[in-house]
Design an enzyme around this catalytic site. Structure first.
Site, short mmCIF file in Angstrom:
data_model
loop_
_atom_site.label_atom_id
_atom_site.label_comp_id
_atom_site.label_asym_id
_atom_site.label_seq_id
_atom_site.Cartn_x
_atom_site.Cartn_y
_atom_site.Cartn_z
N ASP A 116 0.84 -1.16 -0.01
CA ASP A 116 0.05 0.07 -0.07
C ASP A 116 0.80 1.33 -0.13
O ASP A 116 0.40 2.27 -0.29
CB ASP A 116 -0.73 0.07 1.30
N ASP A 168 1.49 0.65 10.15
CA ASP A 168 0.48 -0.04 10.27
C ASP A 168 0.38 -1.25 10.87
O ASP A 168 1.46 -2.33 10.48
CB ASP A 168 -0.30 -0.40 8.69
N ARG A 213 -4.31 10.14 13.80
CA ARG A 213 -3.90 8.64 13.93
C ARG A 213 -2.46 8.69 14.54
O ARG A 213 -1.68 8.08 14.05
CB ARG A 213 -3.91 7.97 12.54
#
Length: 404
Positions: free
Chosen positions: A203, A231, A283
């Site tokens: 990604d 992630d 985040r």
């Protein structure tokens, strides 16, 4: 096989002014006596541990950073993690492997390249012979029991696909810069000396941790990637993210795959001593289902929110230092992505410092303190010392024969 490292070039971002060094010294002298001694394993035949010394405010750095023999005793770093990633030993019991070649071949990597080292099945402590910028041709798939150790040189992974930690355990990544990561291409990528598999394309994360455990990421620099910086998804757990410098990015750190992936309930992550610098939007982290202990981090002027989540995660924010921006709509530290029932979620703030109007909205009932084992546990430093103890977040300037 031991290696001789060249001196690392100075990183202007991490240079510390003399006045800040004086402040840091004062803080350390004042509070060092309140912390327990750090300890080393006695069952290790691959390196020579030194006598334990009294821990300082940053219990990770005080375990190894002041020792001038770090280059000849590299694997002692494996004993210095705290929190849920404490047992991430990496290549502690393996040989030293030196990266001498910055090139990359995803299918048939050459000996001396980073990819050749990380795919091996045996434990390895991976170092670098010189400063280098590595632009990967496709995602770098790591195997278990590996350490990437950038101390002594300046190592960057940038402008290509970056690191994938998938279905493996016991990984340490320390002292490198990872930035401007791009999505991986569909195609063949080697993951072990015997296996080449077809990949659909990554990604564009700096580090993707997928169905993995016992991972420690320490003293790295992260910025400007296509997707996330870190992630942690698909039931990954037992992870510590520490002493890193994050800047210039939107979606910084994701914990949990999606709101339907209930297997992420086992996730436990410690986020400690990091500097979330200016230029970040959201985040830091965003959590689903799992547990995050967010402690002794510095937050500078986030643009949307600092900590967020959905699907009933638990977040314990302890002794962090939050400075909100002047934007009146970005003062709140917390953001819950749920229309109802979020008031039962356990989100707590303990001994945090909030400046320039920053505020934390707590929720839930009962204790949410981390259920650490004795070896994993540590004492949070006072929040007002956090600006000083995070001054050296990111890769350090380490010279062989001197303390870092």
């Amino acid at each position: 096989m031991m290696s001789i490292l060249l001196p690392q070039t100075h990183n202007v971002t991490n240079m510390v002014p003399s006045t800040q060094l004086l402040l840091l010294s004062c803080f350390l002298l004042q509070f060092a006596s309140t912390f327990v001694n750090s300890s080393y394993s006695t069952q290790n035949y691959y390196y020579v541990p030194e006598s334990p010394k009294k821990a300082l405010l940053n219990e990770i750095d005080s375990c190894w950073k002041a020792k001038s023999n770090w280059a000849s005793n590299r694997q002692a770093l494996a004993d210095c993690a705290i929190g849920f990633g404490k047992y991430a030993i990496g290549g502690k019991y393996g040989a030293i492997y030196r990266v001498t070649d910055s090139s990359d071949d995803p299918i048939n990597p050459k000996p001396g390249t980073l990819r050749y080292g990380v795919i091996q099945t045996q434990p390895l402590w991976i170092t670098f012979s010189k400063d280098m910028v590595i632009t990967l041709e496709n995602e770098l798939i790591m195997n278990s029991y590996k350490t990437i150790d950038g101390r002594g040189v300046k190592v960057e992974i940038s402008n290509g696909p970056c690191i994938t930690i998938q279905y493996v355990s016991y990984v340490i990544i320390h002292g490198i810069s990872i930035h401007d990561c791009k999505p991986g291409k569909s195609g063949l990528v080697r993951s072990t000396p015997e296996h080449v598999g077809h990949r659909h394309g990554s990604d564009g994360d700096a580090i993707s941790i997928f169905s993995s455990s016992n991972v420690w990421i320490d003293h790295c620099y992260f910025a400007s990637c296509t997707d996330g910086l870190i992630d942690i998804i698909h039931a990954s757990t037992a992870i510590t993210i520490s002493n890193n410098y994050f800047t210039n990015h939107d979606k910084v750190m994701l914990l949990g795959h999606n709101d339907q992936y209930t297997a992420d309930k086992i996730m436990k992550v410690t986020i400690v001593f990091n500097h979330f610098a200016t230029g970040l939007i959201e985040r830091m982290p965003r959590v689903r289902f799992g547990y995050a202990h967010v402690v002794n981090n510095k937050y500078d002027e986030w643009k949307m929110y600092a900590m967020g989540g959905s699907a009933n995660p638990t977040i314990f924010s302890e002794s962090n230092f939050f400075i909100a921006s002047n934007n009146q709509f970005a003062k709140q530290v917390t953001k819950r992505e749920a229309k109802k029932k979020w008031k039962s979620w356990k989100w707590r703030s303990s001994k945090d410092i909030f400046q320039n109007g920053a505020y934390f909205v707590p929720s839930g009932y009962g204790s949410c303190a981390p259920n650490y084992s004795r070896a994993q546990s540590f004492t949070a430093a006072p929040a007002f010392t956090v600006p000083a103890i995070t001054l050296n977040a990111g890769p350090l300037t380490c010279v062989v024969g001197r303390a870092c």
